[in-house]
Design a protein around this motif. Structure first.
Motif, PDB file in Angstrom:
ATOM      1  N   MET A   1     -50.883 -42.431  -9.500  1.00  0.00           N
ATOM      2  CA  MET A   1     -50.384 -41.367  -8.628  1.00  0.00           C
ATOM      3  C   MET A   1     -51.419 -41.045  -7.557  1.00  0.00           C
ATOM      4  SD  MET A   1     -48.632 -38.523 -11.134  1.00  0.00           S
ATOM      5  CE  MET A   1     -50.139 -38.297 -12.081  1.00  0.00           C
ATOM      6  N   ARG A   2     -50.923 -40.586  -6.433  1.00  0.00           N
ATOM      7  CA  ARG A   2     -51.791 -40.042  -5.394  1.00  0.00           C
ATOM      8  C   ARG A   2     -51.849 -38.526  -5.609  1.00  0.00           C
ATOM      9  NH1 ARG A   2     -53.513 -41.470  -0.211  1.00  0.00           N
ATOM     10  NH2 ARG A   2     -52.323 -43.419  -0.285  1.00  0.00           N
ATOM     11  N   ILE A   3     -53.025 -38.046  -5.958  1.00  0.00           N
ATOM     12  CA  ILE A   3     -53.211 -36.642  -6.330  1.00  0.00           C
ATOM     13  C   ILE A   3     -54.213 -36.002  -5.381  1.00  0.00           C
ATOM     14  CG2 ILE A   3     -53.922 -35.059  -8.164  1.00  0.00           C
ATOM     15  CD1 ILE A   3     -53.369 -37.444 -10.138  1.00  0.00           C
ATOM     16  N   GLU A   4     -53.894 -34.814  -4.884  1.00  0.00           N
ATOM     17  CA  GLU A   4     -54.842 -34.068  -4.065  1.00  0.00           C
ATOM     18  C   GLU A   4     -55.150 -32.749  -4.770  1.00  0.00           C
ATOM     19  OE1 GLU A   4     -55.132 -34.181  -0.037  1.00  0.00           O
ATOM     20  OE2 GLU A   4     -54.806 -36.348  -0.040  1.00  0.00           O
ATOM     21  N   ARG A  23     -65.049 -32.826 -14.149  1.00  0.00           N
ATOM     22  CA  ARG A  23     -64.634 -33.614 -15.316  1.00  0.00           C
ATOM     23  C   ARG A  23     -63.199 -34.116 -15.159  1.00  0.00           C
ATOM     24  NH1 ARG A  23     -68.480 -35.472 -18.878  1.00  0.00           N
ATOM     25  NH2 ARG A  23     -70.130 -33.914 -19.106  1.00  0.00           N
ATOM     26  N   LEU A  24     -62.321 -33.243 -14.671  1.00  0.00           N
ATOM     27  CA  LEU A  24     -60.916 -33.634 -14.519  1.00  0.00           C
ATOM     28  C   LEU A  24     -60.754 -34.722 -13.472  1.00  0.00           C
ATOM     29  CD1 LEU A  24     -59.210 -30.107 -14.660  1.00  0.00           C
ATOM     30  CD2 LEU A  24     -59.452 -31.769 -16.514  1.00  0.00           C
ATOM     31  N   GLU A  30     -60.764 -42.462 -13.567  1.00  0.00           N
ATOM     32  CA  GLU A  30     -60.938 -43.508 -14.573  1.00  0.00           C
ATOM     33  C   GLU A  30     -59.603 -44.074 -15.021  1.00  0.00           C
ATOM     34  OE1 GLU A  30     -63.149 -41.665 -17.645  1.00  0.00           O
ATOM     35  OE2 GLU A  30     -65.054 -41.643 -16.520  1.00  0.00           O
ATOM     36  N   ARG A  31     -58.548 -43.273 -14.881  1.00  0.00           N
ATOM     37  CA  ARG A  31     -57.204 -43.736 -15.241  1.00  0.00           C
ATOM     38  C   ARG A  31     -56.490 -44.358 -14.045  1.00  0.00           C
ATOM     39  NH1 ARG A  31     -58.919 -40.068 -18.583  1.00  0.00           N
ATOM     40  NH2 ARG A  31     -58.028 -39.683 -20.648  1.00  0.00           N
ATOM     41  N   TRP A 351     -63.363 -34.194 -23.344  1.00  0.00           N
ATOM     42  CA  TRP A 351     -62.733 -34.075 -22.035  1.00  0.00           C
ATOM     43  C   TRP A 351     -61.619 -35.100 -21.853  1.00  0.00           C
ATOM     44  CZ3 TRP A 351     -62.591 -30.136 -19.028  1.00  0.00           C
ATOM     45  CH2 TRP A 351     -63.629 -29.209 -19.016  1.00  0.00           C
ATOM     46  N   SER A 352     -61.711 -36.205 -22.582  1.00  0.00           N
ATOM     47  CA  SER A 352     -60.671 -37.227 -22.471  1.00  0.00           C
ATOM     48  C   SER A 352     -59.315 -36.669 -22.885  1.00  0.00           C
ATOM     49  CB  SER A 352     -61.037 -38.435 -23.340  1.00  0.00           C
ATOM     50  OG  SER A 352     -60.027 -39.421 -23.276  1.00  0.00           O
TER      51      SER A 352
END
Length: 668
Positions: A1-4, A23-24, A30-31, A351-352
């Motif tokens: 996904m493209r996330i802003e 962290r998020l 990483e995903r 956090w994962s």
């Protein structure tokens, strides 16, 4: 996904929100999600970041407040449309981000990271709490989902009227925060030998963190353990003052990385006296480092501390209990099994797992298709009338409620629109008042109504736009500009439509006095704006000072009575059964000696218009009532104010030219 992600704070800022977002973002990247961060700041951006202008919060330089920039956000997201947007902070930047996303129909999630409304009590601004909560509720309810960090915060928000509130907890890096980083040399630096209690407090050194209670607890501990030491980690507006008043405490400022890890692991007891946390990452970091912790029983402590087994907690607000529990906790710092139990409790909370939950929320919301606000497909005309009559908009003045009147023009479909004078305030423009972009959008809305609804527009000149006298009468396609108009009502009666200034002896015989009065009225409205900002802060409703004066001053009341009687006589002279006017900013619907008298009020204070229905009924309707009727038809989902700056993405070039043209016309 493209996330802003839109936020006021991000790395290198040192605070819980910045750490959490870091962290998020790392976890989402990483995903293999494409994540871009839009943050407030005053320095250059890193890779995958865009910096927007900000200001420092007065008296609190560590906190940046992002400035609004809806146009830039709209242009960016129109060019590169994200799948979903996460708005993490509720500043003007976050507010403009939500509005830009709404106007484009982009799914949006908001995060509730900070109890700003509760901070106001710590800064002696408790009177502003209702207004702050109202702002937060309205903003978050414009997103598809609000993420709360703990169950008690979620319950609080839902009780305050927040919709679609979901949980997104917090995690801890148990490798970074671990007893393995314990450093005897660091302890010795603070004067703590092995066996001496080393007390730690971590967080902003600010009023809302309740550090004074933590210091009181440490002083109580020191009476029984004279060799105890206390380290305060963090910066903030109270640091200098506390350092001067407590020279025996060790203030080390903000820390990060391995330095922070060593500080946690080298301590024995964590005091966490804050009562305003939405979660409390500090507590998890301390427990992961094997510390004995004392906190209030809410947020993270409510979920992770088992009293007497892995830490200590007391009911929120119980200061005496906090002090006594802190002394009791010191006796357990030497029991390794107790400290190991604290670490084991938080070990599974990585956090994962938190990123997995966030990813799930983002994917779910990204699949929704939120209703596009404004011109991008929303239904506009929710009410249908035969004739819509509006007067006294006073474009060109700061008190013109032009956004609200645009709402009415866009959402009320009519065959005839009568603009009954003082639509443009030439007097104010001549005095140097500014023409605003929203004033141009009023003109656009009227022209669009003529074109798309085949609506006839009758523009009657008033005294403030009397520059039109030199052009009257004039007809341009469906637009007629006249001095008076005979309206054939659906009830079979004739109505004389005039602005009404001709029956105001001051306006007609002493124009200089009318101009002076107009200036005085402008000053009264300016005072009214300031007064009602104060009332809003106090959580009170809007109050019109000028309307109260007109209603109570005997001379003003008698003037209105004479004015109405004169217009009634004019209607009889023109063989009309009714008179429709404006001018005096006093809406009315009454019978005077058998003649129907209708006054459309104004769009400066009363915010009223006249509807003529197909069955012949006339009624004077206020803006709030119009909104209620529209909501009943499910035209809008946005609350009592429908205006959404729907045309901001259009080319606004020419606004200043139009303002200059009107000014030059009124001055010539």
């Amino acid at each position: 996904m493209r996330i802003e992600i839109v936020t006021d704070t991000f790395s290198p800022d040192i605070n819980g929100v910045s750490m959490t977002l870091g962290r998020l973002v790392d976890g989402l990247r990483e995903r293999n999600h494409l994540v871009h961060v839009i943050r407030a700041g005053d320095s250059g951006s890193g890779q995958g970041e865009t910096v927007f202008p900000s200001v420092n919060l007065p008296g609190y330089n560590e906190v940046k407040v992002g400035l609004p920039n809806r146009l830039k956000l709209h242009a960016r997201w129109k060019r590169k449309r994200p799948d979903v947007i996460y708005v993490a902070t509720e500043s003007p930047l976050g507010h403009s981000a939500v509005k830009a996303a709404n106007s484009l129909g982009i799914p949006t999630i908001s995060g509730f990271h900070t109890n700003f409304h509760q901070y106001m009590e710590d800064y002696r601004l408790s009177g502003l709490q209702p207004a702050a909560m109202k702002y937060l509720r309205k903003l978050h309810n414009r997103t598809q989902c609000t993420l709360a960090p703990s169950a008690d915060v979620r319950e609080m928000l839902m009780g305050e009227g927040f919709k679609n509130v979901e949980l997104l907890g917090r995690g801890v890096d148990t490798d970074r925060f671990s007893p393995a980083h314990r450093d005897k040399a660091l302890r010795a630096k603070f004067g703590a030998e092995e066996g001496d209690p080393l007390v730690l407090m971590v967080g902003r050194v600010a009023a809302e963190k309740n550090l004074s209670l933590g210091i009181d607890a440490f002083e109580l501990i020191r009476r029984k353990h004279p060799r105890a030491q206390c380290v305060v980690v963090g910066d903030g507006p109270l640091r200098s003052r506390l350092e001067l008043s407590h020279p025996d405490l060790h203030f080390v400022g903000a820390q990060r990385g391995s330095d922070l890890s060593r500080l946690y692991a080298s301590a024995d007891l964590l005091l966490f006296p804050s009562e305003t946390e939405t979660f409390g990452n500090v507590l998890l970091e301390g427990m992961a480092s094997g510390l004995v912790s004392v906190a209030y029983d809410y947020a993270a402590a409510a979920n992770f501390i088992d009293l007497g087994l892995n830490g200590f907690k007391v009911p929120k607000g119980d200061e005496e209990g906090f002090l006594q529990m802190s002394v009791r906790a010191v006796n357990l710092i030497g029991i390794s099994s107790f400290r190991e139990a604290a670490r084991e409790t938080v070990m599974p909370h990585s956090w994962s797992e938190v990123v997995d939950t966030l990813e799930s929320h983002l994917q779910r919301v990204a699949q929704t298709k939120p209703r596009v606000r404004g011109k991008h497909g929303a239904k506009k005309a929710g009410l249908e009338v035969e004739t819509l009559i509006i007067s006294d908009v006073h474009l060109g003045t700061p008190d013109s409620k032009v956004r609200e009147v645009i709402d009415v023009i866009k959402h009320v479909k009519c065959r005839k629109l009568i603009l009954n004078g003082d639509i443009v305030d030439g007097w104010a423009l001549k005095r140097g008042s500014a023409w605003q972009k929203t004033h141009t959008r009023f003109v656009r809305a009227v022209l669009k109504k003529m074109e798309k609804e085949a609506c006839d527009v009758i523009y009657l000149r008033g005294n403030h736009d009397d520059i039109l006298d030199r052009f009257l009468p004039m007809k341009l396609d469906r637009l007629s500009i006249v001095k008076e108009h005979i309206h054939s009502g659906m009830d079979g009666n004739r109505y004389l439509v005039v602005h009404g200034d001709g029956f105001d002896t001051v306006s007609t015989n002493h124009k200089w006095l009318a101009v002076v009065g107009s200036v005085g009225y402008d000053w009264l409205l300016r005072f009214n704006r300031g007064y009602n900002r104060y009332r809003a802060w106090m959580g009170k409703e809007y109050y019109s000072v000028s309307k109260a004066i007109k209603a109570r001053v005997k001379g003003a009341v008698s003037f209105v009575d004479r004015y109405e009687e004169q217009l009634q006589k004019l209607a009889e002279h023109r063989k009309c059964q009714g008179i429709i006017c404006g001018h005096i900013h006093t809406p009315a619907d009454k019978s005077i000696n058998g003649v129907r008298y209708l006054n459309s009020g104004d769009w400066v204070e009363s915010l009223t218009a006249i509807f003529e229905h197909a069955d012949g009924r006339f009624e004077v309707v206020g803006y709030d009532e119009i909104c209620r009727r529209l909501q009943a038809q499910k035209v809008t989902e946005s609350g009592p104010v429908l205006f959404e700056d729907t045309d901001l993405e259009e080319d606004d070039g020419g606004d200043q030219d139009l303002g200059a043209l009107l000014y030059s016309m009124s001055a010539s």
